[in-house]
Design a protein around this motif. Structure first.
Motif, short mmCIF file in Angstrom:
data_model
loop_
_atom_site.label_atom_id
_atom_site.label_comp_id
_atom_site.label_asym_id
_atom_site.label_seq_id
_atom_site.Cartn_x
_atom_site.Cartn_y
_atom_site.Cartn_z
N LEU A 63 0.86 -1.18 0.00
CA LEU A 63 0.00 0.00 0.00
C LEU A 63 0.89 1.24 0.00
CD1 LEU A 63 -2.52 -1.08 2.82
CD2 LEU A 63 -2.49 -1.76 0.39
N SER A 64 0.82 2.03 -1.06
CA SER A 64 1.62 3.26 -1.08
C SER A 64 1.10 4.26 -0.05
CB SER A 64 1.64 3.88 -2.48
OG SER A 64 0.37 4.42 -2.83
N HIS A 65 -0.18 4.17 0.27
CA HIS A 65 -0.78 4.98 1.33
C HIS A 65 -2.16 4.39 1.62
CE1 HIS A 65 -2.03 6.86 -2.46
NE2 HIS A 65 -3.08 7.37 -1.85
N ARG A 129 9.90 3.21 8.34
CA ARG A 129 10.77 4.01 7.48
C ARG A 129 11.28 3.28 6.25
NH1 ARG A 129 8.58 8.21 8.84
NH2 ARG A 129 10.06 9.24 7.45
N SER A 130 11.79 2.05 6.39
CA SER A 130 12.29 1.34 5.21
C SER A 130 12.26 -0.16 5.44
CB SER A 130 13.72 1.79 4.86
OG SER A 130 14.63 1.38 5.86
N MET A 131 12.23 -0.89 4.33
CA MET A 131 12.20 -2.34 4.38
C MET A 131 12.72 -2.86 3.04
SD MET A 131 8.79 -4.72 4.85
CE MET A 131 8.87 -6.51 4.70
N THR A 132 13.49 -3.93 3.08
CA THR A 132 13.98 -4.56 1.86
C THR A 132 13.46 -5.99 1.77
OG1 THR A 132 15.99 -3.21 1.75
CG2 THR A 132 16.03 -5.30 0.57
N LEU A 133 12.93 -6.34 0.62
CA LEU A 133 12.50 -7.70 0.32
C LEU A 133 13.34 -8.23 -0.83
CD1 LEU A 133 8.61 -7.29 0.36
CD2 LEU A 133 9.95 -8.57 2.03
N LEU A 142 11.34 -0.77 -0.02
CA LEU A 142 10.16 0.00 0.34
C LEU A 142 10.63 1.14 1.24
CD1 LEU A 142 9.05 -2.77 -0.56
CD2 LEU A 142 7.30 -2.56 1.19
N LEU A 143 10.33 2.37 0.84
CA LEU A 143 10.95 3.54 1.48
C LEU A 143 9.91 4.62 1.76
CD1 LEU A 143 13.93 3.80 -1.03
CD2 LEU A 143 14.05 2.83 1.27
N VAL A 155 7.27 4.62 -1.30
CA VAL A 155 7.66 4.34 -2.68
C VAL A 155 8.29 2.96 -2.72
CG1 VAL A 155 8.01 6.80 -3.13
CG2 VAL A 155 9.98 5.35 -2.54
N VAL A 156 8.23 2.34 -3.89
CA VAL A 156 8.85 1.03 -4.11
C VAL A 156 9.92 1.21 -5.17
CG1 VAL A 156 8.48 -1.35 -4.83
CG2 VAL A 156 6.74 -0.18 -3.45
N TRP A 157 11.13 0.77 -4.84
CA TRP A 157 12.31 1.04 -5.67
C TRP A 157 12.97 -0.27 -6.06
CZ3 TRP A 157 14.86 3.87 -8.85
CH2 TRP A 157 16.26 3.96 -8.89
#
Length: 302
Positions: A63-65, A129-133, A142-143, A155-157
């Motif tokens: 969910l972006s928001h 704040r941030s997460m990496t998958l 995810l930031l 945002v998804v990067w």
């Protein structure tokens, strides 16, 4: 008219001429969907297009928001996990039910088969704040880069592909909705988005941006609208003008440049109301209810 654009070997954009976009990430072993469409029935068109390019299971919905039009279709994907920032989770707790009723009544066209929605969408994984998958060998970050469209914007990067899914922090040819925004913070958050160096970007609304020049145009256009709208409202508020007067002046100032953007007339009353709040006495956005929507619309549009 729906488009399903391939941006890299791992990234696709589901766009629909200014209606809410959905992002798709295809990893080695699973699929991630970013923003879900508004109902499980509407999600089926996204799933159909995913199945045309992969049979890998959808393990993650991001969910972006918290806005209903972005999250209420989540159950249609039957994901293993629904992921959101802590700020987004807190907003669902605080105002998710009111937002759901408000959005459905505001814009029923965007909620096809609304009876298929089982209720609020609740995250099963919440990050700070941030997460990496890792989807196999594919890294997905995810930031939270800052407050803008909401306080929970994610945002998804994809660093390997330099593809960014911005949610409604960035729009392209579509009017930003700022009814729950932090307008003073948004430009700095756009600076942080720009600093990511995305070569391709999926905005919250509008066509996918497939070159660095298009990415810059999306960022610049969003910034121009936010800045012009908030500056106009601040000037009026500082001069002691009431909300209706400020709204009419801001509408007239913005219409020549932005009036042909999707949902300009729909968004601007909400945008100016939030901007007036932020410029005067409300640091944080007030909760929109269906009743508050109607009262605002009568006050500004008659």
């Amino acid at each position: 008219q729906v488009s399903f654009d391939k941006l890299s070997d791992h990234a696709y954009a589901y766009t629909a001429e200014g209606d809410p976009n959905t992002g798709v990430v295809i990893g080695d072993d699973a699929v991630m969907v970013i923003d879900t469409q508004a109902t499980p029935v509407m999600a089926q068109d996204v799933i159909r297009r995913i199945r045309a390019v992969t049979d890998k299971p959808v393990h993650y919905v991001v969910l972006s928001h918290y806005h209903a039009v972005r999250v209420l279709g989540a159950s249609g994907y039957q994901p293993r996990h629904v992921i959101a920032s802590r700020d987004t989770y807190d907003l669902i707790v605080e105002r998710g039910a009111q937002d759901m009723q408000s959005e459905i009544e505001r814009f029923p066209r965007l909620f096809q088969a609304v009876e298929s929605v089982p209720g609020l969408t609740w995250p099963t994984i919440v990050f700070e704040r941030s997460m990496t998958l890792w989807l196999g060998k594919l890294r997905v970050d995810l930031l939270q880069l800052g407050r803008g469209h909401t306080k929970g914007d994610t945002v998804v990067w994809l660093p390997q592909d330099k593809v960014l899914f911005s949610g409604d922090l960035v729009e392209f040819g579509a009017t930003p909705y700022t009814g729950d925004a932090y307008l003073g913070d948004w430009p700095a958050t756009l600076d942080a988005v720009a600093a990511m160096g995305a070569q391709r970007l999926v905005p919250g609304r509008g066509a996918s941006l497939r070159t660095p020049a298009e990415v810059k145009a999306g960022l610049d256009g969003t910034r121009a609208f936010i800045t012009a709208m908030f500056d106009s409202v601040k000037r009026g508020a500082q001069a002691g003008k009431d909300l209706r007067t400020v709204y009419r002046e801001t509408y007239d100032a913005l219409k020549p440049k932005f009036g042909d953007w999707v949902i300009f007339d729909h968004c601007l009353p909400f945008d100016v109301t939030r901007a007036y709040d932020e410029a005067t006495q409300y640091k944080d956005p007030r909760i929109w209810t269906a009743q508050r929507d109607k009262e605002m619309w009568r006050a500004l549009e008659g």
